[in-house]
Design an enzyme around this catalytic site. Sequence first.
Site, PDB file in Angstrom:
ATOM      1  N   LYS A 109       0.885  -1.170   0.000  1.00 31.09           N
ATOM      2  CA  LYS A 109       0.000   0.000   0.000  1.00 31.09           C
ATOM      3  C   LYS A 109       0.921   1.217   0.000  1.00 31.09           C
ATOM      4  O   LYS A 109       1.425   1.642   1.033  1.00 31.09           O
ATOM      5  CB  LYS A 109      -0.879  -0.005   1.257  1.00 31.09           C
ATOM      6  CG  LYS A 109      -2.236   0.626   1.080  1.00 31.09           C
ATOM      7  CD  LYS A 109      -2.230   2.093   0.695  1.00 31.09           C
ATOM      8  CE  LYS A 109      -1.990   3.004   1.861  1.00 31.09           C
ATOM      9  NZ  LYS A 109      -1.696   4.399   1.452  1.00 31.09           N
ATOM     10  N   GLU A 139       9.512   1.411  11.000  1.00 29.53           N
ATOM     11  CA  GLU A 139      10.562   2.431  10.878  1.00 29.53           C
ATOM     12  C   GLU A 139       9.822   3.760  10.914  1.00 29.53           C
ATOM     13  O   GLU A 139       9.102   4.096   9.983  1.00 29.53           O
ATOM     14  CB  GLU A 139      11.313   2.205   9.555  1.00 29.53           C
ATOM     15  CG  GLU A 139      12.733   2.702   9.610  1.00 29.53           C
ATOM     16  CD  GLU A 139      12.821   4.171   9.280  1.00 29.53           C
ATOM     17  OE1 GLU A 139      12.892   4.967  10.254  1.00 29.53           O
ATOM     18  OE2 GLU A 139      12.800   4.528   8.114  1.00 29.53           O
ATOM     19  N   CYS A 181      13.716  10.720   7.259  1.00 26.39           N
ATOM     20  CA  CYS A 181      13.721  10.425   8.694  1.00 26.39           C
ATOM     21  C   CYS A 181      15.148  10.500   9.260  1.00 26.39           C
ATOM     22  O   CYS A 181      15.336  10.764  10.440  1.00 26.39           O
ATOM     23  CB  CYS A 181      13.095   9.065   8.951  1.00 26.39           C
ATOM     24  SG  CYS A 181      13.805   7.775   7.936  1.00 26.39           S
ATOM     25  N   GLU A 195       9.315  16.279  15.063  1.00 27.13           N
ATOM     26  CA  GLU A 195       9.781  16.025  13.703  1.00 27.13           C
ATOM     27  C   GLU A 195       9.064  16.991  12.750  1.00 27.13           C
ATOM     28  O   GLU A 195       7.852  16.889  12.554  1.00 27.13           O
ATOM     29  CB  GLU A 195       9.480  14.575  13.298  1.00 27.13           C
ATOM     30  CG  GLU A 195      10.122  14.223  11.970  1.00 27.13           C
ATOM     31  CD  GLU A 195       9.857  12.790  11.532  1.00 27.13           C
ATOM     32  OE1 GLU A 195       8.730  12.318  11.693  1.00 27.13           O
ATOM     33  OE2 GLU A 195      10.798  12.168  11.006  1.00 27.13           O
TER      34      GLU A 195
HETATM   35  P1  ADP Z   1       3.714  10.236   5.970  1.00 23.58           P
HETATM   36  O1  ADP Z   1       3.419  11.531   6.671  1.00 23.58           O
HETATM   37  O2  ADP Z   1       5.132   9.913   5.751  1.00 23.58           O
HETATM   38  O3  ADP Z   1       2.791   9.980   4.802  1.00 23.58           O
HETATM   39  P2  ADP Z   1       2.036   8.445   7.319  1.00 23.58           P
HETATM   40  O4  ADP Z   1       2.357   7.653   8.517  1.00 23.58           O
HETATM   41  O5  ADP Z   1       0.877   9.374   7.360  1.00 23.58           O
HETATM   42  O6  ADP Z   1       3.361   9.174   7.016  1.00 23.58           O
HETATM   43  O7  ADP Z   1       1.799   7.529   6.044  1.00 23.58           O
HETATM   44  C1  ADP Z   1       2.663   6.473   5.683  1.00 23.58           C
HETATM   45  C2  ADP Z   1       1.823   5.380   5.071  1.00 23.58           C
HETATM   46  O8  ADP Z   1       0.929   4.862   6.054  1.00 23.58           O
HETATM   47  C3  ADP Z   1       0.948   5.839   3.905  1.00 23.58           C
HETATM   48  O9  ADP Z   1       0.929   4.806   2.939  1.00 23.58           O
HETATM   49  C4  ADP Z   1      -0.405   5.997   4.549  1.00 23.58           C
HETATM   50  O10 ADP Z   1      -1.495   5.883   3.667  1.00 23.58           O
HETATM   51  C5  ADP Z   1      -0.396   4.857   5.547  1.00 23.58           C
HETATM   52  N1  ADP Z   1      -1.310   5.026   6.683  1.00 23.58           N
HETATM   53  C6  ADP Z   1      -1.656   6.168   7.307  1.00 23.58           C
HETATM   54  N2  ADP Z   1      -2.513   5.919   8.331  1.00 23.58           N
HETATM   55  C7  ADP Z   1      -2.709   4.569   8.350  1.00 23.58           C
HETATM   56  C8  ADP Z   1      -3.474   3.680   9.171  1.00 23.58           C
HETATM   57  N3  ADP Z   1      -4.202   4.114  10.194  1.00 23.58           N
HETATM   58  N4  ADP Z   1      -3.422   2.356   8.900  1.00 23.58           N
HETATM   59  C9  ADP Z   1      -2.651   1.883   7.893  1.00 23.58           C
HETATM   60  N5  ADP Z   1      -1.921   2.669   7.084  1.00 23.58           N
HETATM   61  C10 ADP Z   1      -1.934   3.990   7.310  1.00 23.58           C
END
Ligand code: ADP
Length: 499
Positions: free
Chosen positions: A193, A269, A303, A401
């Site tokens: 995903k 990570e 990061c 961050e």
């Molecule tokens: P960033 O700010 O680097 O996008 P996120 O943690 O928001 O960091 O997103 C990283 C990944 O995690 C993306 O693919 C996002 O769609 C997914 N993601 C965000 N929230 C969830 C969740 N609750 N469950 C599973 N995947 C998630």
Amino acid sequence: MSIATGTASANSIKEALNNKTVHHFIGGQFESSASGDTFDDINPATGEVIAQISSGGVTEIDMAVSAAKEAFDRGPWPRMSLRERCDILRKIGDLILQYKEVLAHAETRDTGKPLSESLEGDIPRAAQNFQFFADYAQAITEECFTVSDNERHIAVREPLGVAALITPWNLPLYLSSWKIAPCLAMGNTCVLKPAEWTPFTAYLLGFIAKEAGLPPGVLNVVHGFGAHSAGEALTRHPDVSCISFTGETTTGKAIMSAAAQTLKKVSFELGGKGATIIFDDADLKEAIPTAVRAAYRNQGQICLAGSRLFVQEGVYKQVVEEVVAAVKQIRVGDPLDRNTQMGSIISLEQLEKVQEYIQHGKKEGKLLTGGDRVKELPNGYFLQPTVFSDLSFDSRCCQEEIFGPVLPIIPFKTEQQVIDMTNSTAYGLSASIWSSNVDTCHRVSQKIRTGILWVNCWFARDLRTPFGGQKSSGIGREGGRYALDFFSELKTISYKYKA
Ligand code: ADP
């Protein structure tokens, strides 16, 4: 459900770059969402809509997990020899290099990062991830414990099944390949995903997987959002055995709680608040340009960024002057221009988040340079590289961050003082120490609580080493045998032979 064509050839990848819909890749086929729902893929450097992304949810995750499970339970992938699997992974790496230009353009268009960085950094590294694990997985050993001539216990590795791989937008193909390669090498199948902001190279990877001869269902890609969408559905799916996630710490917590319901194995990570520490006796000719690179590479959206700069008081004034002068020279501009050193921030949302931190910085400290959007590029989300002084180490800009091009410079007197300030954040991913005294380097590196510690360098990487963070920066380690350990289950088989 409409099915898009996906014949894999050099032409089709090039053509796919201009496709106006980004499809899921499920069971070896390119698919739209059952609902027909899509959302915009935006080029952050221009604000233009590149394509419509198929918006996946529970239905598409169910389809992808079931394709991956079928491929695992009945397909050839886990039954092939390790050598055969690794040959296909190596081929994927070779094809990534062959299509480097196309992939680099897609990556730059989605992320706003300089094309030079995609061409020389992200895409070759994605290829290297496949090539490295294709070799390294074949070198991994298993253990045998001999009790006597007729009693032996062997520990064998088995794949886990269907893996969920969830990746962020800052290094899209680079970080996806960092998970896919070890996952598949160990005989698992997976559902990726990718981040909703940057789907394109993951979409193109489907074409490459087909061309390399990866069996259908081994790699599936579902696009969509995180919470209450494809991401969350994947983390809750009962047929998913493990989750490898890179992203924000808060997301890691949400995923861990979702995964707890079905006790999935997790590797996280997460965020970082890296420190660059310059002692009085450091080689400033090396330390200063590296500290600047560490703070602003990829617009500060890494990061591992050195997003706090601690400088010992004897060289503080000189370092501040030279850092500010170097930062003023950074060329921010059109990512497609080969002279550009800093591109745009990923999204308006992220730009506004960084601007909020800049407002805090202006209130609590002294702005030395930057602080504004780039007025000449009003359509894109460009920010000037920004430097602050006079911020307390426990201010928000020095603790949280920011994930943007903002660098606070903080003076220190003693070794203990800088160790305490470095360790004061919730994060513990990386730090870089600069001193010509080996004893100082050794003492300080023992006391800093991070998973990665660089001495007189930054971003020096060997893919065999463990990669990951302490505290809120993560759980587990990626890289080398640590990734292969994560993506395998150990089984002890005990033998008694008749004498
Ligand atoms: P960033 O700010 O680097 O996008 P996120 O943690 O928001 O960091 O997103 C990283 C990944 O995690 C993306 O693919 C996002 O769609 C997914 N993601 C965000 N929230 C969830 C969740 N609750 N469950 C599973 N995947 C998630």
